[in-house]
Motif scaffolding. Structure first.
Motif, PDB file in Angstrom:
ATOM      1  N   LYS A 134       0.722  -1.336  -0.064  1.00  9.63           N
ATOM      2  CA  LYS A 134       0.012  -0.111  -0.178  1.00  9.63           C
ATOM      3  C   LYS A 134       0.763   1.296  -0.137  1.00  9.63           C
ATOM      4  O   LYS A 134       0.416   2.174  -0.662  1.00  9.63           O
ATOM      5  CB  LYS A 134      -1.050   0.069   1.304  1.00  9.63           C
ATOM      6  CG  LYS A 134      -2.023  -1.248   1.080  1.00  9.63           C
ATOM      7  CD  LYS A 134      -2.865  -0.788   2.521  1.00  9.63           C
ATOM      8  CE  LYS A 134      -4.159  -2.032   2.487  1.00  9.63           C
ATOM      9  NZ  LYS A 134      -4.964  -1.836   3.643  1.00  9.63           N
ATOM     10  N   ASP A 135       2.102   1.304   0.528  1.00 10.90           N
ATOM     11  CA  ASP A 135       2.892   2.448   0.723  1.00 10.90           C
ATOM     12  C   ASP A 135       3.644   2.718  -0.272  1.00 10.90           C
ATOM     13  O   ASP A 135       4.363   4.078  -0.589  1.00 10.90           O
ATOM     14  CB  ASP A 135       3.839   2.516   2.117  1.00 10.90           C
ATOM     15  CG  ASP A 135       3.154   2.495   3.298  1.00 10.90           C
ATOM     16  OD1 ASP A 135       1.839   3.147   3.328  1.00 10.90           O
ATOM     17  OD2 ASP A 135       3.773   2.195   4.339  1.00 10.90           O
ATOM     18  N   PRO A 137       3.780   3.369  -4.285  1.00  6.65           N
ATOM     19  CA  PRO A 137       2.730   3.545  -5.462  1.00  6.65           C
ATOM     20  C   PRO A 137       2.654   2.864  -6.681  1.00  6.65           C
ATOM     21  O   PRO A 137       1.751   2.520  -7.108  1.00  6.65           O
ATOM     22  CB  PRO A 137       2.861   5.050  -5.667  1.00  6.65           C
ATOM     23  CG  PRO A 137       4.265   5.415  -5.262  1.00  6.65           C
ATOM     24  CD  PRO A 137       4.390   4.478  -3.827  1.00  6.65           C
ATOM     25  N   GLU A 144      -3.942  -2.778  -7.843  1.00  3.41           N
ATOM     26  CA  GLU A 144      -5.351  -2.312  -8.234  1.00  3.41           C
ATOM     27  C   GLU A 144      -5.474  -2.310  -9.779  1.00  3.41           C
ATOM     28  O   GLU A 144      -6.799  -2.640  -9.923  1.00  3.41           O
ATOM     29  CB  GLU A 144      -5.141  -0.570  -7.823  1.00  3.41           C
ATOM     30  CG  GLU A 144      -5.181  -0.339  -6.450  1.00  3.41           C
ATOM     31  CD  GLU A 144      -6.432  -1.120  -5.379  1.00  3.41           C
ATOM     32  OE1 GLU A 144      -7.514  -0.900  -5.723  1.00  3.41           O
ATOM     33  OE2 GLU A 144      -5.939  -1.816  -4.456  1.00  3.41           O
ATOM     34  N   HIS A 234      -7.105   6.987  -7.991  1.00  2.00           N
ATOM     35  CA  HIS A 234      -6.622   6.873  -6.785  1.00  2.00           C
ATOM     36  C   HIS A 234      -5.844   7.960  -6.409  1.00  2.00           C
ATOM     37  O   HIS A 234      -4.831   8.143  -7.148  1.00  2.00           O
ATOM     38  CB  HIS A 234      -6.117   5.558  -6.246  1.00  2.00           C
ATOM     39  CG  HIS A 234      -6.703   4.251  -6.299  1.00  2.00           C
ATOM     40  ND1 HIS A 234      -7.541   4.102  -5.369  1.00  2.00           N
ATOM     41  CD2 HIS A 234      -6.653   3.376  -7.330  1.00  2.00           C
ATOM     42  CE1 HIS A 234      -8.191   2.801  -5.774  1.00  2.00           C
ATOM     43  NE2 HIS A 234      -7.785   2.327  -6.895  1.00  2.00           N
ATOM     44  N   LYS A 235      -6.295   8.759  -5.412  1.00  2.00           N
ATOM     45  CA  LYS A 235      -5.510  10.130  -5.060  1.00  2.00           C
ATOM     46  C   LYS A 235      -5.081   9.796  -3.721  1.00  2.00           C
ATOM     47  O   LYS A 235      -5.535   9.402  -2.738  1.00  2.00           O
ATOM     48  CB  LYS A 235      -6.267  11.298  -5.078  1.00  2.00           C
ATOM     49  CG  LYS A 235      -6.962  11.664  -6.452  1.00  2.00           C
ATOM     50  CD  LYS A 235      -7.481  12.927  -6.568  1.00  2.00           C
ATOM     51  CE  LYS A 235      -8.055  13.316  -8.102  1.00  2.00           C
ATOM     52  NZ  LYS A 235      -8.716  14.645  -7.901  1.00  2.00           N
ATOM     53  N   ARG A 236      -3.615  10.086  -3.624  1.00  2.00           N
ATOM     54  CA  ARG A 236      -2.941   9.833  -2.477  1.00  2.00           C
ATOM     55  C   ARG A 236      -1.748  10.937  -2.215  1.00  2.00           C
ATOM     56  O   ARG A 236      -1.636  11.673  -3.088  1.00  2.00           O
ATOM     57  CB  ARG A 236      -2.031   8.526  -2.454  1.00  2.00           C
ATOM     58  CG  ARG A 236      -2.970   7.425  -2.812  1.00  2.00           C
ATOM     59  CD  ARG A 236      -2.358   5.982  -3.017  1.00  2.00           C
ATOM     60  NE  ARG A 236      -1.962   5.499  -1.703  1.00  2.00           N
ATOM     61  CZ  ARG A 236      -1.248   4.399  -1.366  1.00  2.00           C
ATOM     62  NH1 ARG A 236      -0.893   3.785  -2.533  1.00  2.00           N
ATOM     63  NH2 ARG A 236      -0.840   4.105  -0.284  1.00  2.00           N
ATOM     64  N   GLN A 237      -1.080  10.958  -1.139  1.00  2.00           N
ATOM     65  CA  GLN A 237      -0.153  12.024  -0.914  1.00  2.00           C
ATOM     66  C   GLN A 237       1.257  11.565  -1.361  1.00  2.00           C
ATOM     67  O   GLN A 237       2.038  11.100  -0.740  1.00  2.00           O
ATOM     68  CB  GLN A 237      -0.062  12.067   0.740  1.00  2.00           C
ATOM     69  CG  GLN A 237      -1.060  12.865   1.293  1.00  2.00           C
ATOM     70  CD  GLN A 237      -0.998  13.116   2.865  1.00  2.00           C
ATOM     71  OE1 GLN A 237      -0.230  12.715   3.248  1.00  2.00           O
ATOM     72  NE2 GLN A 237      -1.762  14.164   3.453  1.00  2.00           N
ATOM     73  N   ILE A 238       1.314  11.641  -2.697  1.00  2.00           N
ATOM     74  CA  ILE A 238       2.646  11.482  -3.523  1.00  2.00           C
ATOM     75  C   ILE A 238       3.001  12.471  -4.610  1.00  2.00           C
ATOM     76  O   ILE A 238       2.040  13.331  -4.564  1.00  2.00           O
ATOM     77  CB  ILE A 238       2.333  10.116  -4.210  1.00  2.00           C
ATOM     78  CG1 ILE A 238       1.313   9.951  -5.010  1.00  2.00           C
ATOM     79  CG2 ILE A 238       2.210   8.996  -3.320  1.00  2.00           C
ATOM     80  CD1 ILE A 238       0.969   8.776  -5.795  1.00  2.00           C
ATOM     81  N   VAL A 405      -2.636   6.306 -10.179  1.00  3.98           N
ATOM     82  CA  VAL A 405      -2.769   6.365  -8.845  1.00  3.98           C
ATOM     83  C   VAL A 405      -1.748   8.033  -8.905  1.00  3.98           C
ATOM     84  O   VAL A 405      -0.542   7.944  -9.369  1.00  3.98           O
ATOM     85  CB  VAL A 405      -1.729   5.460  -8.085  1.00  3.98           C
ATOM     86  CG1 VAL A 405      -1.452   6.030  -6.598  1.00  3.98           C
ATOM     87  CG2 VAL A 405      -2.434   4.128  -7.970  1.00  3.98           C
ATOM     88  N   GLU A 408      -2.902  14.039  -4.593  1.00  4.24           N
ATOM     89  CA  GLU A 408      -4.269  14.724  -4.379  1.00  4.24           C
ATOM     90  C   GLU A 408      -4.856  15.873  -5.048  1.00  4.24           C
ATOM     91  O   GLU A 408      -5.752  16.118  -5.241  1.00  4.24           O
ATOM     92  CB  GLU A 408      -4.318  15.048  -2.784  1.00  4.24           C
ATOM     93  CG  GLU A 408      -4.141  13.784  -2.001  1.00  4.24           C
ATOM     94  CD  GLU A 408      -4.207  13.928  -0.477  1.00  4.24           C
ATOM     95  OE1 GLU A 408      -4.108  15.165  -0.137  1.00  4.24           O
ATOM     96  OE2 GLU A 408      -4.304  13.304   0.392  1.00  4.24           O
TER      97      GLU A 408
END
Length: 411
Positions: A134-135, A137, A144, A234-238, A405, A408
């Motif tokens: 999960k960590d 990307p 996914e 998917h939006k993430r802090q990357i 991915v 945000e």
């Protein structure tokens, strides 16, 4: 370097290649017991978790250290993997120490302890593995994408399962799954290296004489696949966009899938091929771009992964689609790809473990490994017409699945 199929006294097939010019041997046991055979959600990830537990002690080697040390003290390597289709336990060891391999494999397969006191600890290790994916990307994007492209089919399941399911497993759960699927008709043995055939047969006949024969089901779980255009973000802090563009294909042994495997090398075989040269070298849109085909028994995928600039990820996607269209009838690329594949095939035969891994994968998706000659002839026989037809049929934009991915702030 002839591939032999030897039917042992227990009626299980052993696939054997004798290579005189090396001093090592690779041995493994393949079990057709993977994620697709689990009962979800209760058993989510149990095939992989059981693989881990078979390293936690056996009757003769009661600890994980005892198991690993038996092989590692001779400089060998011991490992295993689980996929949607099956689980493979394998070792590579100096040929002079070969006798240890079938002994330990039989202990892991037939006489594991599955110690209750180790379950909670080992399942926490798998929880860390789940969180690690999960960590990361790029790994998360590929996982996914598998959920997306195989949606509706059991191959969409995550091999690792869920934190909830994994931490709930008990010894009876492991024993039930093992009793249901770890029997003779689901097993295949593989040995590649410098060990005489007679020694191989004697060892496996001796150590696996009491394997259960055929008192379980050979039924395979399937599902309903969807051949439609889909995109998931998917939006993430990357900071980067990690994008996978792919398409659903037929059975792993289909001629069209072989043609598309060649095409994957026509566009993505290395740094001198179009994906790298165009997307990275010419336009500076990525550091990494890869193209591959994932083969399974009843369905496969063609996919391209790229890590790129969030402001230009659509440019990267458009370039990828353009390359697919422009290269499908390029005869020069076809000949270069064939030379690349055949050269790498030849080099892989210097490493018995590499040969063994390919054989295990082929058994899972086609039931039987191919000889080196068969693989060479198959690649050499692919025509540009077959490539063009397969690309036009399967890699159409109307069937495109895209998994993104990104940060945000992604627009």
């Amino acid at each position: 370097m002839e591939l032999k199929e030897i039917v042992l006294d227990n009626k299980i097939s052993l696939f054997y290649i004798h290579i005189l010019q090396i001093n090592t041997v690779a041995s493994g046991v393949l079990v057709k017991a993977g994620t697709r055979h689990e009962i979800w959600p209760k058993e989510a990830g149990i095939a992989h978790a059981l693989e881990h537990m078979r390293f936690q002690g056996t009757q003769l080697f009661p600890t994980s250290r005892d198991i690993s040390a038996l092989i590692e003290d001779d400089g060998g390597v011991i490992n295993a993997w689980t996929s949607g289709e099956g689980t493979f336990f394998w070792q590579k060891i100096p040929a002079t120490a070969f006798a240890k391999s079938p002994l330990l494999l039989s202990q892991q397969l037939l006489h594991p302890l599955i110690p209750e006191k180790k379950i909670a600890t080992e399942m926490q290790n798998i929880v860390q593995e789940i969180r690690m994916v999960k960590d990361d990307p790029s790994h998360f994007a590929l996982r996914e994408f598998g959920h997306l492209i195989y949606s509706g089919h059991v191959l969409s399941r995550d091999v690792l399962g869920t934190e909830e399911s994994v931490t709930s497993f008990t010894r009876p759960d492991f024993m039930n799954f093992s009793d249901r699927l770890y029997f003779g008709q689901r097993m295949r043995f593989i040995v590649v290296g410098n060990v005489p055939e007679l020694d191989v047969v004697r060892s496996f006949n001796s150590y696996f004489h009491d394997v259960k024969a055929s008192d379980g089901s050979l039924e395979e779980n399937t599902g309903n696949l969807k051949t439609e255009k889909r995109e998931v973000i998917h939006k993430r802090q990357i900071e980067q966009v990690h994008m996978v563009v792919g398409y659903l294909l037929g059975a792993g042994d289909a001629r069209s899938v072989t043609a598309l495997s060649v095409f994957a090398n026509m566009i993505g075989g290395g740094m001198s091929f179009p994906l790298f040269q165009t997307v990275r070298d010419k336009h500076g849109l990525c550091y990494q771009i890869d193209c591959s085909v994932d083969k399974n028994k009843d369905c496969s995928t063609f996919y391209i992964y790229v890590g790129t600039n969030p402001a230009k990820y659509r440019d990267a996607e458009n370039l990828i689609l353009q390359i697919i269209k422009e290269c499908k009838n390029n005869r020069q690329l076809l000949e270069r790809a064939k030379s690349l594949v055949l050269g790498r095939l030849s080099m892989s035969y210097e490493n018995p473990a590499s040969i063994m891994q390919v054989m295990a994968q082929q058994i899972l998706y086609r039931g039987h490994p191919k000889t080196k000659v068969e693989m060479i002839r198959e690649i050499e026989s692919i025509t540009i017409g077959e490539v063009e037809e397969a690309v036009s049929t399967y890699l159409s934009e109307i069937y495109q699945n895209t998994l993104i991915v990104g940060p945000e702030s992604l627009a």
